[in-house]
Design a protein around this motif. Sequence first.
Motif, short mmCIF file in Angstrom:
data_model
loop_
_atom_site.label_atom_id
_atom_site.label_comp_id
_atom_site.label_asym_id
_atom_site.label_seq_id
_atom_site.Cartn_x
_atom_site.Cartn_y
_atom_site.Cartn_z
N ILE A 192 0.77 -1.22 -0.02
CA ILE A 192 -0.08 0.08 -0.08
C ILE A 192 0.71 1.19 -0.15
O ILE A 192 0.43 2.04 -0.74
N THR A 193 1.79 1.14 0.96
CA THR A 193 2.54 2.41 1.08
C THR A 193 3.89 2.38 0.41
O THR A 193 4.42 3.13 0.06
N SER A 194 4.57 1.15 0.03
CA SER A 194 5.89 1.03 -0.78
C SER A 194 5.66 -0.01 -1.62
O SER A 194 6.14 -1.28 -1.44
N PRO A 195 5.16 0.32 -2.81
CA PRO A 195 5.31 -0.89 -3.73
C PRO A 195 6.53 -1.32 -4.07
O PRO A 195 7.58 -0.53 -4.32
N ALA A 248 10.18 10.51 -0.53
CA ALA A 248 9.88 9.38 -1.51
C ALA A 248 9.09 8.19 -0.87
O ALA A 248 8.39 7.35 -1.61
N THR A 249 9.20 7.92 0.44
CA THR A 249 8.47 7.05 1.07
C THR A 249 6.96 6.95 0.78
O THR A 249 6.23 6.07 0.40
N CYS A 250 6.28 7.99 0.45
CA CYS A 250 5.04 8.31 0.59
C CYS A 250 5.01 8.76 -1.05
O CYS A 250 3.94 8.12 -1.85
N HIS A 251 5.50 9.97 -1.45
CA HIS A 251 5.11 10.30 -2.62
C HIS A 251 5.62 9.59 -3.84
O HIS A 251 5.69 10.13 -4.85
#
Lengths: 212, 505, 221
Positions: free
Chosen positions: A135-138, C106-109
């Motif tokens: 979900i957060t880190s493909p 970059a973790t989220c965006h």
Amino acid sequence: MNKGPLLFLGIFLAVALSWTGIVLVNQIQYGSLTPIIDNETGTAFPQVMSGQAKQGQLVYQSLGCVYCHSQQVRRPGFGADDLRGWGDRQSVARDYVQQGRVFLGTMRTGPDLMNVGARPLNAEWHLKHLLDPQITSPGSLMPPFPFLFETRKIVGQPSPKALQGLPPAHTPPPGYELVPTPRAEALVAYLMSLKHEYDYPEAKPVAVGGAK
Amino acid sequence: MSSPDTSPAAVEPGAPEKTAERALLSAIDASTRGPVFLFLVTAVLWLLGGTVFALVASIKLHNPPFLAQQEWLSFGVIRTAHLNSMIFGWATNAGFAVTIWLMARLSRVRLQHLGILYVAGAVWNAGVALGIFGILRGDSTSVEWLEIPPYATPILFVAYALIGVWGVVNFRYRQRGHVYVTQWYLLAALFWFPWIYSAAQIMLIFVPARGTVQSLVNWWFAHNVLGLWFTPIGVGAIYYFIPKVLGRPIHSYYLSILGFWSLAFFYNWAGVHHLIGGPVPAWAISAGVVASLLMVIPVVVIGINHHMTMKGGFSQLRYSPTLRFMFFGGVNYTLVSLLGSAMAVRSFNEIVHFTHFTVAHAHHGLYAFFTMVMFGSIYYMMPRLTLREWPSAKLISVHFWFTAAGVTLYVVGLSIGGLVQGWEMIATTKGADGELALKVPLFMQVVRDTVPYLVSRSLSGMLITVGHIAFAVNFGWMMLRPRAIGATAPTLFHTPPAMPLEHRA
Amino acid sequence: MSAPNEKDPRIDQPGASDDSLQDVHGALLREKPEPGEGAVPIPLLLLGLIGGLVFFSGIYLGRYSGNFDPLVYNEEAGAAGAAAAGPSAAPDPITVGKRLFAQNCATCHQATGQGLPGVYPPLAGSEWATGNPEAVGRILLHGLSGPVDVHGATYNGAMPSFGPLGSNWKDDRIAAVLTYVRQEWGNKAAPITTEQIAAIRAATASRNKAWTAAELEEFRK
């Protein structure tokens, strides 16, 4: 070498020496290291973990997180831990004196977590990441932890803890909500407590040629 | 355990001296049968269980959703179950079996106090089973190599102490004045393991030290499990089986002495190299680095000694399963140890620390060296214990080639993956402004780039699994089938041309 | 019992008449004698190499002992070596911002600036990221919570504060990462200077919680 007793003496000495040298001497040298009290604020560093964070550390232990995540920052100039944003200074022994069990770790299949609590990640991010890292880190290789969450029927008011804004694959059916179990909340509290930014005297970088 | 008609007295008077010696060995072998079977059968069962855990863990690492719903199947749990099944279930049980058999033979004495060994074997396996169950339940301590929960470890300690005591007692009864090099290693191993195990348990679990002293204790122990327990058994077994199969003496007694004592005094300081760059005093790490470099001495010395003993006997590798497994194990002992010394050099460690390179290295040592040596020993011991020959040379061949190819692919693939991972993790360039910048700034990119190598690990694991199944089938078949009449020709890979039967093994 | 073998001349047959004995010793009969030990001396070259290695180890341990001080972690400490200091050129905000972004955003965006559909809003082409510095500067300083529309899609999350309510970044870092975001992935907005951020920080000194999109509307014009 046909004399049993002599053979035994040598065998005994070999292990006794290394036990003394590696274990005993270090225990004597810094086994009773104490926190430092900051002169300006009067706060002791490293700070004591909250009860919930301690519970979370047990979850961390039981799930074996240590096998993919280290909790130690190498000094700037040795490796690139500082450039990865894992910490600006070398981790020192004092950082760990308030932790019951020390999880230094030896693998970085995932990122280092020594200062994960100092990163701009809130509890919501951590919970979604635990539910399913995709979900957060493909592309992440971290396993999902669905058993740390509970899908339950909404009775009366929806729980304020229920996860919002989940992608369709993880959204619970209408009338249901997905809530973190106390173990998930404790684990997140533990992760968010991992912050070692206080500059102990021994953590100051030594001026050395080559090192940054 | 021994039957009367196998005792030396049953040999006809006037029989050649050699025959009396053979009859004595036969009686000794027979006396070890019960306990050695107990440890071997449990070892093979743990090997199969550990292999299943290994495959699941390996697949999960490149395919995270695989079996993700259950907590006990989670990567951190199943990986730990794999490690402990292999270390304490397979490798240690096999090590016990080989140690008991070799100690009895080399002491020239029929096994004494079998009761101790039966009790110890049962208690040990019960302890390991309870430990693995505890890990699957989520009770792991998450202290590497010491994950078995504290309610099972005292059981393991008691069982081990019993075997250690048995070893000393048995050594006291020895009938042969000369103490052969293998016995030095086995005695040392039996003594060392309970010490390091109890010291580590006390200082980590029961009365934990504070802070990173724990880490020093942890790696002093974990490295010494290899260095002071598995390595002495493996090297000791090679010291016995290579000259035994070839029928020639060990090259040099003096090299044996030098190799043994340099290993004894250097190996157990080396574990600190697992903490290079970490929050432990610089001097302790430097001491670990130095000890790791000095390990070159015993490794080279033992390597020369084994190689010179083999010299001229390489053609036998075509025929003898024991020799082939021993040779593979011996060569990999040299390779893995030299590589280990190199990995302790700070500038190389900077790259490969925290990567899959270390995982490859651990399997190189524990599988390509130790496990292969154990297989070779079992191929030699079993016909003498069961008084039957191995049922199928084909299965032995499958076992050898699949495990040898599997572990080679494993080590090579994962080592390359680890180098890529380590390089991408730390490689920097100087930017236009003079600031250092990462060449691969995104951690996720590093993760993605390791995936092909993780897949290759799963493939190699499947090869190894096939080998294990072949081995287990052959082993079970041998144990269970009725006694073959008159089959006294050894099971070899090929029939040697016009070779005196006596020279086969 | 072992009929074929009795005729085999290759077998050394002890007490061959005793079938049972023969059988028991089957595997043993073909064994080589128990191993002995040769007495070849240790080659001098090997001893020389060992001596050299031990000597080197002593030097290494002396050089990298950190004076055996338990609180010294850098083995180079105490070594003579000039610290490579010296005035460095003013860092390029794009380089610094790129590094900060990879570490923190970059973790989220995501590295592509595309965000994650439905979860984290995109920055590439985002009207917020490329819009008025007054709005985006406030988001970085204090965070943003509640629904926000980007590219016509609504996102409901919580952006953490990088200023006084969170990571406590200095103005130059916030300016650098914003400048990077505003000029990457095809974004072509003007850079944001350290002074602009300092001004926003001064104007919002009393702010103690994250902004909502509605509150920021007035600063977007």
